[in-house]
Structure formats: structure tokens, C-alpha cells
Design a protein around this motif. Sequence first.
Motif, PDB file in Angstrom:
ATOM      1  N   SER A  49       0.842  -1.195   0.000  1.00  0.00           N
ATOM      2  CA  SER A  49       0.000   0.000   0.000  1.00  0.00           C
ATOM      3  C   SER A  49       0.877   1.245   0.000  1.00  0.00           C
ATOM      4  CB  SER A  49      -0.892   0.006   1.247  1.00  0.00           C
ATOM      5  OG  SER A  49      -0.103   0.269   2.413  1.00  0.00           O
ATOM      6  N   ASP A  50       0.239   2.400  -0.037  1.00  0.00           N
ATOM      7  CA  ASP A  50       0.945   3.641   0.254  1.00  0.00           C
ATOM      8  C   ASP A  50       1.200   3.681   1.760  1.00  0.00           C
ATOM      9  OD1 ASP A  50       0.830   4.476  -2.412  1.00  0.00           O
ATOM     10  OD2 ASP A  50      -1.131   5.440  -2.132  1.00  0.00           O
ATOM     11  N   PHE A  51       1.834   4.747   2.243  1.00  0.00           N
ATOM     12  CA  PHE A  51       2.087   4.875   3.674  1.00  0.00           C
ATOM     13  C   PHE A  51       0.769   5.089   4.417  1.00  0.00           C
ATOM     14  CE2 PHE A  51       6.264   6.012   1.992  1.00  0.00           C
ATOM     15  CZ  PHE A  51       7.102   5.296   2.845  1.00  0.00           C
ATOM     16  N   LEU A  52       0.630   4.378   5.528  1.00  0.00           N
ATOM     17  CA  LEU A  52      -0.576   4.456   6.347  1.00  0.00           C
ATOM     18  C   LEU A  52      -0.225   4.917   7.757  1.00  0.00           C
ATOM     19  CD1 LEU A  52      -2.048   0.945   5.419  1.00  0.00           C
ATOM     20  CD2 LEU A  52      -2.741   3.141   4.430  1.00  0.00           C
ATOM     21  N   ASP A  53      -1.121   5.669   8.365  1.00  0.00           N
ATOM     22  CA  ASP A  53      -0.945   5.974   9.785  1.00  0.00           C
ATOM     23  C   ASP A  53      -1.365   4.736  10.574  1.00  0.00           C
ATOM     24  OD1 ASP A  53      -3.736   5.947   9.947  1.00  0.00           O
ATOM     25  OD2 ASP A  53      -3.916   8.120   9.964  1.00  0.00           O
ATOM     26  N   PRO A  54      -1.166   4.709  11.897  1.00  0.00           N
ATOM     27  CA  PRO A  54      -1.494   3.501  12.661  1.00  0.00           C
ATOM     28  C   PRO A  54      -2.943   3.047  12.513  1.00  0.00           C
ATOM     29  CG  PRO A  54      -0.061   4.896  13.962  1.00  0.00           C
ATOM     30  CD  PRO A  54      -0.422   5.691  12.738  1.00  0.00           C
TER      31      PRO A  54
END
Length: 262
Positions: free
Chosen positions: A39-44
Motif C-alpha cells: 500500500s501507500d504509507f498508512l498511519d497507525p
Amino acid sequence: MSDREKILRYYRASGDEVLASRLLDLADTVIRNRKYKASDFLDPYGFSVAETIAAQYEGRINLQSAGGYESAERNKAIFVSNEYLGKVDCPLSVLSITWDSRYYHITHRDILGALIGLGIEREMFGDILMKESGCQVITDPNLCSFTAVNLVTIGAANVSVRAESLEHIEPPEKKVKEIRTTVASLRLDVIAAAGFSVSRSKMADEITADKVKVNWQSAKNSSQTVKQGDIISMRGRGRVEVCEILGQTKKGRTSIFLKRFI
């Protein structure tokens, strides 16, 4: 109702249906090609959505993360087919951004604004690690050249940008303040005020201004109930973890144990 429809219906209520759909598409692709997808970068919170989706494919998919360093907050979710026996490759790079700190004070928010001002979506880069006279930004290698050429100023400051390998990452030292106190209730404005050492009325204003998040989602309102394990973050002030709710005192107040990460 299919598992996909159940998941989308669940996240529709919180406004995260698009994110869930995107992650489901990645998982479905992995099932078909028997390889892996990142995926792209994800927050928690986003990563927790990926965990929920991976659990629906138990025995067929496992989930890995890539954020550049062990304690990264923002990570890519990598869905990997259990039939895939090759190496999972998720290349990341580090952008080192420096400026003359004698004359300019640049914040995390300034860096974020400058990158988004170049047309780079937030999901395209990971953690921003602030240092004394610069910062490091975790990102995809294919964004390095574009950013190095186009990011020449942040505010009034001239900046220098260069790409580095992950070996040069300097994770920030986390400063933690432990807070043991009693509160009248478990309302968000009450707990957050205690954690960030501001008045309750000031905190209510910050919540109304959408500067406060609970578990990386915008706070609903000042009166929402906070529970043990919740993470409260406030723009420009760090975050507070509700570690323990210890019970009632003789005077009817609630004892709590918080940790504030600065």
C-alpha cells in the motif's frame, strides 16, 4: 452478504470506506497473482484497517510492514501470499533536508506543508524525523529526484535536499512524561486537558478546531468518552496515551495514568 461487502459496510460508518476498498483491492490482487502488493504509507489507524482485512484472508495472506525503521509510525502495509516463497522487496529512501538553523526555525508542520505544496500526497511519504538543523523524510525512491529538484525553499528559508540510504536514518529519542492524576470524568476534553496541561475550555476550543485526534481519527466532539489504550494526539503538541484507568477515589473522581510523548 460477502466478506468484502461486510468490511466496506463496517468502515462506511466512519468514513473510511475508500481506504478499506483500496486495501481490499490489493489483497484480492495478491490472491490472484500469488505474489505481494504494498500500500501507500498508512498511519497507525490505516494499518489497523489493513490488519482487519488481512485477517479475512487467514491462511492465504500474511501482512508485513515497511516504514524505514523499527519504530516507524507511518508504514506501508504489504499483503503477501502464503504461496509466495520469494523475497519481498519494498524499497524506501530517506530524504535529508537541511537549512541554516541560526536564522530559521522550521517545524514538522512546515515540512509537511512544503511537501504537499509540491503536489505530493501525504500517503506518498512516511515519517518526518526532525533534527536540530534539518529533518529526514521517509519516502519512495522514485520521489527523491523530483523533490530534490523542486523543494528549494520552506517558507523564507533556502533548503538543501539529498537522498540517503535507510542506514542513515536517525530515529528521534522519545521523551516521555508520566502523569498520574484524578479527573471528574472520562470525557475527551477532560482527559486531554490533563494530558497536555491546558485548561478544559482551551482543549474544547482545540477539539472544535479539529486539532485533536483520537486513535488517529478526528475527534467527534469534546464529550466523547475516552477508554484505556486510546491515543490522543494534538497538532503541534505530541500525543498522550491513556495507559490505565485505575478506578474511583473516595471522592468519586477517576484515577488515571497517562503517558505524554513529546
